[in-house]
Design an enzyme around this catalytic site. Structure first.
Site, short mmCIF file in Angstrom:
data_model
loop_
_atom_site.label_atom_id
_atom_site.label_comp_id
_atom_site.label_asym_id
_atom_site.label_seq_id
_atom_site.Cartn_x
_atom_site.Cartn_y
_atom_site.Cartn_z
N THR A 36 61.00 -17.98 -32.85
CA THR A 36 60.48 -19.01 -31.95
C THR A 36 61.62 -19.98 -31.64
O THR A 36 62.75 -19.77 -32.08
CB THR A 36 59.31 -19.77 -32.59
N CYS A 37 61.31 -21.05 -30.92
CA CYS A 37 62.36 -22.01 -30.60
C CYS A 37 62.82 -22.78 -31.84
O CYS A 37 63.90 -23.39 -31.83
CB CYS A 37 61.89 -22.99 -29.53
N SER A 88 55.77 -26.30 -39.90
CA SER A 88 56.15 -26.54 -38.51
C SER A 88 56.72 -27.93 -38.32
O SER A 88 56.41 -28.85 -39.09
CB SER A 88 54.95 -26.36 -37.59
N GLU A 130 50.66 -27.22 -35.99
CA GLU A 130 50.73 -26.69 -34.62
C GLU A 130 49.95 -25.39 -34.52
O GLU A 130 49.88 -24.59 -35.45
CB GLU A 130 52.18 -26.46 -34.20
N GLN A 135 52.27 -16.74 -32.46
CA GLN A 135 53.62 -16.17 -32.56
C GLN A 135 53.74 -15.23 -33.75
O GLN A 135 54.43 -14.21 -33.68
CB GLN A 135 54.64 -17.32 -32.65
N ALA A 168 58.47 -33.54 -12.79
CA ALA A 168 58.34 -32.13 -13.16
C ALA A 168 59.19 -31.80 -14.39
O ALA A 168 59.56 -30.64 -14.59
CB ALA A 168 58.73 -31.24 -11.98
N GLY A 169 59.49 -32.82 -15.19
CA GLY A 169 60.25 -32.58 -16.41
C GLY A 169 59.37 -32.04 -17.53
O GLY A 169 58.25 -31.60 -17.30
N GLU A 170 59.89 -32.10 -18.76
CA GLU A 170 59.18 -31.49 -19.89
C GLU A 170 57.81 -32.11 -20.12
O GLU A 170 56.81 -31.40 -20.30
CB GLU A 170 60.04 -31.64 -21.16
#
Length: 423
Positions: free
Chosen positions: A55-56, A114, A119, A125, A195-197
């Site tokens: 994952t990230c 996490s 989360e 995942q 339109a950012g995060e």
């Protein structure tokens, strides 16, 4: 010939707790790279089964290893593949073996390991990692059962505790506030500025909740249009925001503008055209996108970032209070799994031990004249059975799965069950 030693459950990896971001980025795997990596490790003989969770925030390799020392060779090969030196790949790596590997995976699936406590995404995942390994043919009896058990543990934690109930991200809290004001938002219009995060995350929550009238305005038109296209939303030209403000029930400010975008007079004009129907203003920007004076207008509900951060702190405390119960569930499920796995481990260990006794017995009988061997065989068999009876009974009767595994390993070491048989 000696009985083959059962493989050892182990995990090695790099996560946000142990490794720097530049290392995690290099060892992050796409689904196709996960398949390739699993094949590389199995074909190299380092694993007999394998699953990769990537994952990230983490990349973790779970496997059945012939020896725990194989984790060093696995790390070296991953480093070669990803262009990292041995020193770089070992930077921030962690390793767990046996029961500790099981505990780690169960805590991951439960959201206890996490960055955002509890989360929900990690459970999907973990499930996806198992599915990829199953399709690649690298997850068989042991790891398939382990990961299914981990997913079930994660579900149990979420159903029996509130560790995932209270949102932690600012966008999630903002969306929850919107549902409190308007209830079901499907027939309301949400206008997102930026339109950012943060804006994208709020838009995603709105889309998943079925909000049909989702509008996105961004100073750079192309970026706003791209996000709107991905989410099935409607793009709005930036210069039309003030004029069209009255169409929105919920306005989310999430730009990086140095000055306010929504002025008090804009909101006053919008409320006149709305005939004072309620409007919710959620200012998630720093500095703020909405003038503070807009809060004073009748039937306007407004929340600034400081308000939401206070909610986030309270929610983190609420989730933290659930940790002891969640850890208890993890320990309970881990004991159950290790009980199942320990019984699998016991069978080859006891079989190897009996073979070792039989080999020693036969070696000593072969020293006798041929005519005397059968006469002493029954006596030797009785001694072997008597010597094995108590260790086998106590090992089988041990109720602590982790200790049972440890004692099985001790037997293998003490009687050299993984070495060549005595001559």
């Amino acid at each position: 010939m000696s009985g083959a030693r059962e493989a050892q459950l182990a995990v090695l990896g790099w996560n946000f707790r142990s490794a720097q971001e530049h290392v995690r980025e290099r060892v992050a795997f796409t689904p196709d790279e996960v398949r390739e990596g699993l094949q590389r490790l199995l074909e190299g003989g380092l694993l007999s089964e394998g699953v990769i969770v990537s994952t990230c925030h983490r990349s973790e390799i779970y496997g059945l290893l012939e020896t725990p020392e194989n984790t060093h060779e696995i790390a070296r090969r991953v480093g070669e593949w990803r262009g990292l030196s041995p020193a770089q790949i070992e930077e921030g790596i962690f390793r767990r073996e046996g029961p500790e590997a099981v505990r780690h995976l169960f805590r991951v699936a439960a959201g206890l390991d996490s960055m955002a406590l509890g989360e929900t995404e990690i459970l999907g995942q973990v499930r996806q990692a198992l599915e990829i390994a199953r399709e690649a043919g690298t997850s068989r009896a042991i790891l398939h059962r382990l990961f299914e058990w981990a997913v079930a543990t994660g579900k149990r934690v979420r159903s029996e505790t509130e560790i995932a109930v209270h949102p932690l991200s600012i966008a999630s809290i903002a969306f929850e506030l919107a549902t409190r004001v308007f209830g079901d938002l499907r027939d309301n219009t949400a206008l997102i500025l930026g339109a950012g995060e943060t804006g994208a995350l709020f838009a995603r929550h709105a889309g998943e909740a079925g909000v049909r009238n989702l509008v996105i305005a961004n100073r750079t038109a192309k970026r706003g249009e791209d996000l709107a296209a991905r989410l099935g939303a409607t793009p709005m030209p930036w210069e039309d925001v003030a004029e069209q403000l009255h169409t929105a029930d919920v306005v989310v400010g999430a730009t990086s503008s140095p000055t306010a975008i929504v002025r008090r007079e804009h909101v006053e004009a919008a409320m006149r055209r709305r005939r004072n129907r309620p409007m919710l203003l959620l200012d998630l920007a720093v500095p703020g996108d909405i003038e503070p004076g807009a809060r004073e207008i009748y039937n306007v509900f407004a929340y600034a970032l400081n308000d939401l951060e206070e909610v986030a702190r309270e929610n983190r405390q609420r989730r933290s209070r659930e940790i002891p119960v969640a850890e208890g569930i993890v320990e309970d499920e881990m004991r159950k799994f290790l009980g199942w796995y320990g019984n699998l481990t016991l069978v080859p260990t006891l079989a190897s031990l009996r073979r070792r006794f039989e080999t020693s017995r036969d070696a000593e009988l072969d020293r006798l004249p041929a005519g005397e061997r059968e006469r002493f065989r029954a006596f030797a068999d009785a001694i072997s059975r008597r010597l094995l009876r108590d260790p086998v009974r106590r090992l089988k009767g041990d109720e602590d799965p982790a200790r049972k595994l440890e004692r099985a390993e001790a037997l293998r070491f003490l009687f050299d069950l993984d070495g060549p048989d005595e001559e």
